[in-house]
Enzyme design. Sequence first.
Site, PDB file in Angstrom:
ATOM      1  N   GLY A   1      45.859  41.270  41.096  1.00 25.26           N
ATOM      2  CA  GLY A   1      46.329  40.301  40.116  1.00 25.26           C
ATOM      3  C   GLY A   1      47.100  39.104  40.643  1.00 25.26           C
ATOM      4  O   GLY A   1      47.721  38.392  39.855  1.00 25.26           O
TER       5      GLY A   1
ATOM      6  N   TRP B   1      45.958  36.249  41.804  1.00 21.05           N
ATOM      7  CA  TRP B   1      45.416  34.984  41.276  1.00 21.05           C
ATOM      8  C   TRP B   1      45.806  34.848  39.801  1.00 21.05           C
ATOM      9  O   TRP B   1      46.134  33.759  39.339  1.00 21.05           O
ATOM     10  CB  TRP B   1      43.890  34.927  41.440  1.00 21.05           C
ATOM     11  CG  TRP B   1      43.455  34.538  42.824  1.00 21.05           C
ATOM     12  CD1 TRP B   1      44.167  34.730  43.976  1.00 21.05           C
ATOM     13  CD2 TRP B   1      42.248  33.880  43.219  1.00 21.05           C
ATOM     14  NE1 TRP B   1      43.465  34.250  45.048  1.00 21.05           N
ATOM     15  CE2 TRP B   1      42.285  33.731  44.621  1.00 21.05           C
ATOM     16  CE3 TRP B   1      41.131  33.434  42.525  1.00 21.05           C
ATOM     17  CZ2 TRP B   1      41.241  33.123  45.340  1.00 21.05           C
ATOM     18  CZ3 TRP B   1      40.095  32.834  43.242  1.00 21.05           C
ATOM     19  CH2 TRP B   1      40.151  32.677  44.631  1.00 21.05           C
TER      20      TRP B   1
ATOM     21  N   ASP C   1      38.281  43.041  36.046  1.00 24.16           N
ATOM     22  CA  ASP C   1      38.079  43.765  37.315  1.00 24.16           C
ATOM     23  C   ASP C   1      37.565  45.172  37.013  1.00 24.16           C
ATOM     24  O   ASP C   1      37.765  45.703  35.916  1.00 24.16           O
ATOM     25  CB  ASP C   1      39.375  43.854  38.122  1.00 24.16           C
ATOM     26  CG  ASP C   1      39.097  44.095  39.621  1.00 24.16           C
ATOM     27  OD1 ASP C   1      39.235  43.142  40.412  1.00 24.16           O
ATOM     28  OD2 ASP C   1      38.728  45.239  39.991  1.00 24.16           O
TER      29      ASP C   1
ATOM     30  N   ASP D   1      32.621  45.827  35.032  1.00 25.14           N
ATOM     31  CA  ASP D   1      31.833  45.365  36.168  1.00 25.14           C
ATOM     32  C   ASP D   1      31.233  44.009  35.807  1.00 25.14           C
ATOM     33  O   ASP D   1      30.520  43.890  34.806  1.00 25.14           O
ATOM     34  CB  ASP D   1      30.724  46.410  36.390  1.00 25.14           C
ATOM     35  CG  ASP D   1      29.831  46.067  37.561  1.00 25.14           C
ATOM     36  OD1 ASP D   1      29.864  44.915  38.033  1.00 25.14           O
ATOM     37  OD2 ASP D   1      29.094  46.968  38.000  1.00 25.14           O
TER      38      ASP D   1
ATOM     39  N   ASP E   1      37.359  35.852  42.950  1.00 21.92           N
ATOM     40  CA  ASP E   1      37.755  36.252  44.311  1.00 21.92           C
ATOM     41  C   ASP E   1      37.107  37.592  44.632  1.00 21.92           C
ATOM     42  O   ASP E   1      37.621  38.378  45.428  1.00 21.92           O
ATOM     43  CB  ASP E   1      39.293  36.348  44.345  1.00 21.92           C
ATOM     44  CG  ASP E   1      39.838  36.533  45.744  1.00 21.92           C
ATOM     45  OD1 ASP E   1      39.160  36.146  46.697  1.00 21.92           O
ATOM     46  OD2 ASP E   1      40.957  37.066  45.870  1.00 21.92           O
TER      47      ASP E   1
ATOM     48  N   LYS F   1      34.773  33.020  45.913  1.00 23.59           N
ATOM     49  CA  LYS F   1      34.806  33.450  47.320  1.00 23.59           C
ATOM     50  C   LYS F   1      33.379  33.605  47.830  1.00 23.59           C
ATOM     51  O   LYS F   1      32.513  34.148  47.134  1.00 23.59           O
ATOM     52  CB  LYS F   1      35.533  34.787  47.412  1.00 23.59           C
ATOM     53  CG  LYS F   1      35.365  35.409  48.784  1.00 23.59           C
ATOM     54  CD  LYS F   1      36.550  36.110  49.289  1.00 23.59           C
ATOM     55  CE  LYS F   1      36.839  37.436  48.630  1.00 23.59           C
ATOM     56  NZ  LYS F   1      38.201  37.839  48.893  1.00 23.59           N
TER      57      LYS F   1
HETATM   58  N1  SAM Z   1      42.069  37.856  43.411  1.00 15.65           N
HETATM   59  C1  SAM Z   1      42.677  39.158  43.515  1.00 15.65           C
HETATM   60  C2  SAM Z   1      44.156  38.983  43.659  1.00 15.65           C
HETATM   61  O1  SAM Z   1      44.564  37.866  43.945  1.00 15.65           O
HETATM   62  O2  SAM Z   1      44.906  39.947  43.476  1.00 15.65           O
HETATM   63  C3  SAM Z   1      42.110  39.954  44.665  1.00 15.65           C
HETATM   64  C4  SAM Z   1      40.691  40.377  44.445  1.00 15.65           C
HETATM   65  S1  SAM Z   1      40.159  41.596  45.574  1.00 15.65           S
HETATM   66  C5  SAM Z   1      39.968  40.687  47.028  1.00 15.65           C
HETATM   67  C6  SAM Z   1      38.514  41.882  45.103  1.00 15.65           C
HETATM   68  C7  SAM Z   1      38.368  42.566  43.774  1.00 15.65           C
HETATM   69  O3  SAM Z   1      36.999  42.496  43.405  1.00 15.65           O
HETATM   70  C8  SAM Z   1      38.719  44.046  43.789  1.00 15.65           C
HETATM   71  O4  SAM Z   1      39.825  44.279  42.948  1.00 15.65           O
HETATM   72  C9  SAM Z   1      37.459  44.737  43.243  1.00 15.65           C
HETATM   73  O5  SAM Z   1      37.739  45.791  42.346  1.00 15.65           O
HETATM   74  C10 SAM Z   1      36.797  43.575  42.524  1.00 15.65           C
HETATM   75  N2  SAM Z   1      35.355  43.770  42.312  1.00 15.65           N
HETATM   76  C11 SAM Z   1      34.404  44.036  43.249  1.00 15.65           C
HETATM   77  N3  SAM Z   1      33.198  44.157  42.654  1.00 15.65           N
HETATM   78  C12 SAM Z   1      33.397  43.970  41.314  1.00 15.65           C
HETATM   79  C13 SAM Z   1      32.537  43.992  40.177  1.00 15.65           C
HETATM   80  N4  SAM Z   1      31.229  44.207  40.306  1.00 15.65           N
HETATM   81  N5  SAM Z   1      33.065  43.763  38.958  1.00 15.65           N
HETATM   82  C14 SAM Z   1      34.399  43.548  38.813  1.00 15.65           C
HETATM   83  N6  SAM Z   1      35.273  43.512  39.850  1.00 15.65           N
HETATM   84  C15 SAM Z   1      34.775  43.725  41.087  1.00 15.65           C
END
Ligand code: SAM
Length: 319
Positions: free
Chosen positions: A53, A55, A85, A101, A126, A166
């Site tokens: 969280g 961002w 997420d 998802d 992200d 990203k």
């Molecule tokens: N932007 C976030 C922050 O600042 O705290 C960090 C994000 S982290 C690098 C990547 C996130 O992508 C993870 O929490 C993961 O659960 C989520 N993620 C990966 N695949 C996903 C999907 N198909 N649907 C939803 N979230 C997904």
Amino acid sequence: MGKASKDKRDIYYRKAKEEGWRARSAFKLLQIDEEFNIFEGVKRVVDLCAAPGSWSQVLSRKLYVPAKLSSASRDADLPLIVAIDLQPMAPIEGVIQVQGDITNARTAEVVIRHFDGCKADLVVCDGAPDVTGLHDMDEFVQSQLILAALTIVTHVLRVGGKFIAKIFRGKDTSLLYCQLKLFFSQVTFAKPKSSRNSSIEAFAVCENYSPPQGFNERDLYHLLEKVGTPSGVDDLDCRSGWLEGPNKIYIPFLACGDLNGYDSDRSYPLPSSSEGRLYKSLDPVQPPIAPPYKTALELKKASSHGIVDIEKLSLNSDL
Ligand code: SAM
């Protein structure tokens, strides 16, 4: 790596805890904003793949909190921030959470419903799959996430809006650039200073959403398929890979964040050694509340305590 050692070797990890950010990623979005002014005029935002969280915290602190403090703002005028997420995350002021998802159409529908017919000014993503270290594989799975994010973008973003995503730089980067360029008049790939040089991560900063004439958002998948085929769309002169000489495309690539600022690949001494006082490493601001690796951590802890009934533990930890 111990906490203090990580504090020393990762200045952004340390600063995130000091400034109350849940993750060091907050600095990436802040540095992108420094360069591209992405929050100007923004009232509605979608934060895709938002956990834990940081961002969303940036969005809340930059958009929601100032509007709430301004006495002129009525509740109806407060910025709308929707965060999605797979994982749940602890609440953040002014942020509506959706757990799901983003590659699933039903999640997209829930997000769209929150906007109640209105459009978003900004979508950020992200998202990252669990990185395998196999660059081709990581890049492919990442591109699936971007495709899902772009599909949501085409449903919720207003014309003229912005999309930050990203990306993993690899051999298909030019193709991705071309695909994004179909929908945005300006696309730049940015590398914030807080993103390590050793990482292939970068961010696509897409400005001025302007889908092709006659574009129907339901056709997105077909359109992207065509772009990937040399015999596909005739008037696209920017398909990557097979373009040579004067037709070769150059992707605008920009480093962002104060270039004299902290370098994410350097170690910085802890205050204790430089200022003669005892340095206390801070705990993370908000650890993830249900990380996917929770069971693995519990199993590791249990085995170090000599607990042998691993099967029972793994069953319980799924509850
Ligand atoms: N932007 C976030 C922050 O600042 O705290 C960090 C994000 S982290 C690098 C990547 C996130 O992508 C993870 O929490 C993961 O659960 C989520 N993620 C990966 N695949 C996903 C999907 N198909 N649907 C939803 N979230 C997904």
